[in-house]
Design an enzyme around this catalytic site. Structure first.
Site, mmCIF file in Angstrom:
data_model
loop_
_atom_site.group_PDB
_atom_site.id
_atom_site.type_symbol
_atom_site.label_atom_id
_atom_site.label_comp_id
_atom_site.label_asym_id
_atom_site.label_seq_id
_atom_site.Cartn_x
_atom_site.Cartn_y
_atom_site.Cartn_z
ATOM 1 N N SER A 8 31.881 53.850 39.056
ATOM 2 C CA SER A 8 33.112 53.087 39.271
ATOM 3 C C SER A 8 34.161 53.325 38.195
ATOM 4 O O SER A 8 34.628 54.435 38.008
ATOM 5 C CB SER A 8 32.735 51.612 39.373
ATOM 6 O OG SER A 8 33.854 50.834 39.628
ATOM 7 N N ASP B 186 40.702 51.854 41.179
ATOM 8 C CA ASP B 186 39.717 52.255 40.173
ATOM 9 C C ASP B 186 39.032 53.555 40.619
ATOM 10 O O ASP B 186 39.346 54.112 41.673
ATOM 11 C CB ASP B 186 38.702 51.136 39.876
ATOM 12 C CG ASP B 186 37.645 51.007 40.949
ATOM 13 O OD1 ASP B 186 37.914 51.417 42.096
ATOM 14 O OD2 ASP B 186 36.545 50.497 40.655
ATOM 15 N N ASP C 160 37.199 50.985 44.916
ATOM 16 C CA ASP C 160 36.901 49.666 45.478
ATOM 17 C C ASP C 160 37.657 48.527 44.804
ATOM 18 O O ASP C 160 37.458 47.370 45.139
ATOM 19 C CB ASP C 160 35.379 49.387 45.523
ATOM 20 C CG ASP C 160 34.741 49.347 44.154
ATOM 21 O OD1 ASP C 160 35.452 49.509 43.149
ATOM 22 O OD2 ASP C 160 33.504 49.161 44.101
ATOM 23 N N PRO D 194 27.010 37.428 29.309
ATOM 24 C CA PRO D 194 26.576 38.805 29.084
ATOM 25 C C PRO D 194 27.047 39.675 30.248
ATOM 26 O O PRO D 194 26.951 39.265 31.404
ATOM 27 C CB PRO D 194 25.049 38.710 29.073
ATOM 28 C CG PRO D 194 24.711 37.442 29.780
ATOM 29 C CD PRO D 194 25.897 36.535 29.710
ATOM 30 N N SER D 195 27.575 40.858 29.948
ATOM 31 C CA SER D 195 27.998 41.777 31.011
ATOM 32 C C SER D 195 26.774 42.277 31.756
ATOM 33 O O SER D 195 25.701 42.424 31.181
ATOM 34 C CB SER D 195 28.740 42.959 30.386
ATOM 35 O OG SER D 195 28.735 44.051 31.274
ATOM 36 N N GLY D 196 26.944 42.564 33.031
ATOM 37 C CA GLY D 196 25.856 43.159 33.810
ATOM 38 C C GLY D 196 25.997 44.668 33.905
ATOM 39 O O GLY D 196 25.137 45.335 34.472
ATOM 40 N N GLU E 72 37.610 39.133 42.936
ATOM 41 C CA GLU E 72 37.494 38.989 41.492
ATOM 42 C C GLU E 72 38.891 39.246 40.941
ATOM 43 O O GLU E 72 39.678 40.001 41.541
ATOM 44 C CB GLU E 72 36.511 40.011 40.934
ATOM 45 C CG GLU E 72 35.107 39.794 41.447
ATOM 46 C CD GLU E 72 34.062 40.618 40.713
ATOM 47 O OE1 GLU E 72 33.172 40.013 40.114
ATOM 48 O OE2 GLU E 72 34.133 41.864 40.745
ATOM 49 N N ALA E 73 39.183 38.643 39.788
ATOM 50 C CA ALA E 73 40.521 38.804 39.209
ATOM 51 C C ALA E 73 40.841 40.286 38.977
ATOM 52 O O ALA E 73 42.000 40.711 39.045
ATOM 53 C CB ALA E 73 40.606 38.035 37.896
ATOM 54 N N ASN E 74 39.784 41.091 38.764
ATOM 55 C CA ASN E 74 40.008 42.517 38.498
ATOM 56 C C ASN E 74 40.402 43.314 39.744
ATOM 57 O O ASN E 74 40.595 44.521 39.669
ATOM 58 C CB ASN E 74 38.770 43.131 37.846
ATOM 59 C CG ASN E 74 37.539 43.006 38.730
ATOM 60 O OD1 ASN E 74 37.637 43.023 39.949
ATOM 61 N ND2 ASN E 74 36.382 42.879 38.118
#
Ligand SMILES: CC(=O)N[C@H]1[C@@H](OP(=O)(O)O)O[C@H](CO)[C@@H](O)[C@@H]1O
Ligand SMILES: [Mg+2]
Length: 547
Positions: free
Chosen positions: A69, A281, A285, A502-504, A375-377
């Protein structure tokens, strides 16, 4: 398949795709993602697992997407797509992690155990669709996936370079032929075809400008828009940048993630004041919009804005058709507080907040007749229930003239939507539809509400799993004392809000903060980052406060 014939499979695995690292790898927010050089055995094993998944699902098709991604070029990743085009069922994530990490010597016995555990009937047929992004490491990894599928006697079909959402779409179509044709062409036919249909019904009016600049992140999305561009008959004039030529590196200082997180315009895109720009991106997506004003200040219209634009248009059309259909919106804790307030107070649409990761949003959105999730992104889409589609179809057939018009538009709008997963290309056409229908400019769109200034930071710690969260990640339950400290810091700022998790997808802890001014948001984020560093085992340099 008798166990003895599997022997050769494992001998082959050791020979061709050996496990060359002891680094533990986990199926995270979006599958496995790490340095491409560490992934070949993982992808081979996901080929094996996809066959088992297909057999458990009675031979329905499963997808394997090779992509990392928005990560930089040296990374890569792999994720599995379930039969309805959605993310892999969560209970299988653990199984995937287990299979990815066993030694080559234990691969045979572990696969056998998993076959028993999931009750896979090895006499059934299995079908797996495989797609990849534009990374130079992707073809080799896609080949490893094919080998894995063939090893367990599944049928692999390769789609070559496609956006992630295109592969989700194809998997869905293969398992449900009412959704469309399972090919890249089938995707264009349905999604782009429906947009062109809408354009026939909506003449260009008001301040809508048919010129749209696009930042392709030097990835697959821009390349596909280059194909689509030629078929748009001038309804939308796409001016494409960052298509991967001229030495442009994937996601480097460009693309939706860079634009959202750094709050800066991408390199490689011509800056024309007030020109609307869509930024995709690396795997196509995610989508955000932005423009630069005459002082060169950037105005970002992110996933929250897109969700609101789509939700308000859908409710307007539903009202005009008189259809009784429930609409709801799903966000995560990263949604700007001002957006949540606007949806609740002005649009009066119910909002649910869930954990980060589209699988959580998608699932929650399914509880509404029409669920809009972002998502905000910029990762999100709209899902429509059978009841919603039937009700709208009925109005399109039986309503009065005005009602029929709105219902027809809504049916086209549904066809432009890729309901399987967030899709930058489909979302771009949805946004353009609404702007065109309303005859508005990007500045008009921005006027709906004013975002609270915000800041995102990353902190590196010894073990990011030392951080636990609750309440859709808005509260930190471990380590002890961290939430109390965050509360204390937040209380000093008007409209302050902050959380950590924590980031995934990366080995970091993410910090989010918002407040009434950018200075306050920046300062709050830095103070919370310091608290994480101090209380959760920070490594390296302690985060500094802004000057
Ligand atoms: C704050 C943020 O943007 N997080 C992203 C990021 O997940 P993390 O778990 O935060 O690393 O990547 C995910 C996959 O693309 C995406 O779903 C998610 O929204
Ligand atoms: Mg992506």
């Amino acid at each position: 398949m008798p166990p003895s014939s599997l022997r050769v499979v494992y001998a082959f695995a050791r020979e061709m795709h050996p496990k060359t690292t002891d680094v533990f790898i986990q199926y995270g927010t979006a599958g496995f993602r790490t340095k491409a050089s560490l992934l070949e055995h993982v992808v081979y094993r996901m080929g094996l697992l996809a066959v088992l998944r297909s057999r458990v699902k009675n031979g329905r098709t499963i997808g394997i997407m090779i992509t990392a991604s928005h990560n930089l070029e040296p990374d890569n990743g792999v994720k599995l797509i379930d039969p309805d085009g959605e993310m892999l069922e969560q209970s299988w994530e653990e199984i995937a992690t287990r299979l990815a990490n066993v030694s080559d010597n234990d691969l045979e016995s572990t696969t056998g155990e998993i076959i028993k555990q999931v009750n896979a009937d090895m006499s059934l047929k299995a079908s797996v669709f495989i797609g990849m992004d534009t990374r130079y490491t992707s073809p080799r990894l896609a080949a490893a996936a094919v080998h894995g599928v063939m090893a367990l006697k599944g049928t692999a079909k390769e789609f070559g370079i496609v956006t992630t959402p295109m592969l989700h779409f194809c998997v869905k179509c293969r398992n449900d032929n009412t959704y469309g044709t399972p090919s890249e062409e089938g995707y264009y036919e349905k999604i782009v075809g429906a947009f062109k249909n809408i354009c026939q019904k909506l003449p260009v009016v008001g301040k809508y400008n048919t010129t749209l600049y696009v930042d392709g992140a030097n990835g697959v999305g821009g390349k596909k828009l280059n194909i689509i561009k030629k078929t748009l008959d001038g309804e939308l004039d796409l001016v494409l940048y960052n298509l991967g030529g001229n030495g442009g590196k994937l996601n480097l200082n460009c693309g939706a993630d860079f634009v959202k997180v750094s709050q800066k315009p991408p390199v490689g895109v011509e800056h024309v004041p007030f020109q609307r720009v869509a930024s995709l991106d690396g795997d196509g997506d995610r989508l955000v919009y932005y423009y630069l004003d005459d002082k060169n200040d950037m105005h970002l219209l992110d996933g929250d804005r897109i969700a609101i634009l789509l939700a308000s248009y859908i409710t307007e059309l539903l009202k005009a058709c008189g259809a009784s259909v429930s609409v709801g919106l799903v966000q995560t804790a990263y949604a700007n507080g001002a957006s949540t307030r606007y949806i609740t107070d002005d649009l009066k649409i119910p909002v649910t907040c869930v954990k980060t990761g589209v699988k959580h949003l998608h699932h929650a959105a399914l509880s509404y007749d029409i669920g809009i999730y972002f998502e905000a992104n910029g990762h999100g889409t709209v899902v429509y229930s059978g009841h919603a589609k039937d009700s709208i179809r009925r109005v399109a057939d039986e309503g009065d003239t005005e009602q029929r018009k709105s219902a027809q538009l809504l049916l086209n709008f549904i066809d432009v939507t890729n309901e399987t997963v967030g899709d930058a290309i489909s979302d771009l056409f949805l946004v353009e539809t609404v702007l065109r229908a309303r005859g508005i400019s990007i500045q008009d769109w921005e006027k709906q509400y004013t975002d609270l200034p915000c800041r995102q930071l990353k902190v590196t710690v010894q073990d990011r799993n030392a951080i636990s969260t609750a309440d859709a990640e808005r509260q930190c339950t471990a380590p002890e004392g961290l939430q109390t400290k965050i509360n204390e810091l937040v209380s000093r700022y008007p409209s302050g809000r902050s959380f950590v998790r924590p980031s995934g997808t990366e080995d970091v802890v993410r910090v989010y903060a918002e407040a009434d001014t950018q200075e306050s948001a920046d300062k709050l984020a830095a103070e919370v980052a310091q608290a994480v560093f101090d209380l959760a085992g920070g490594v390296g340099k302690r985060p500094e406060l802004p000057e």
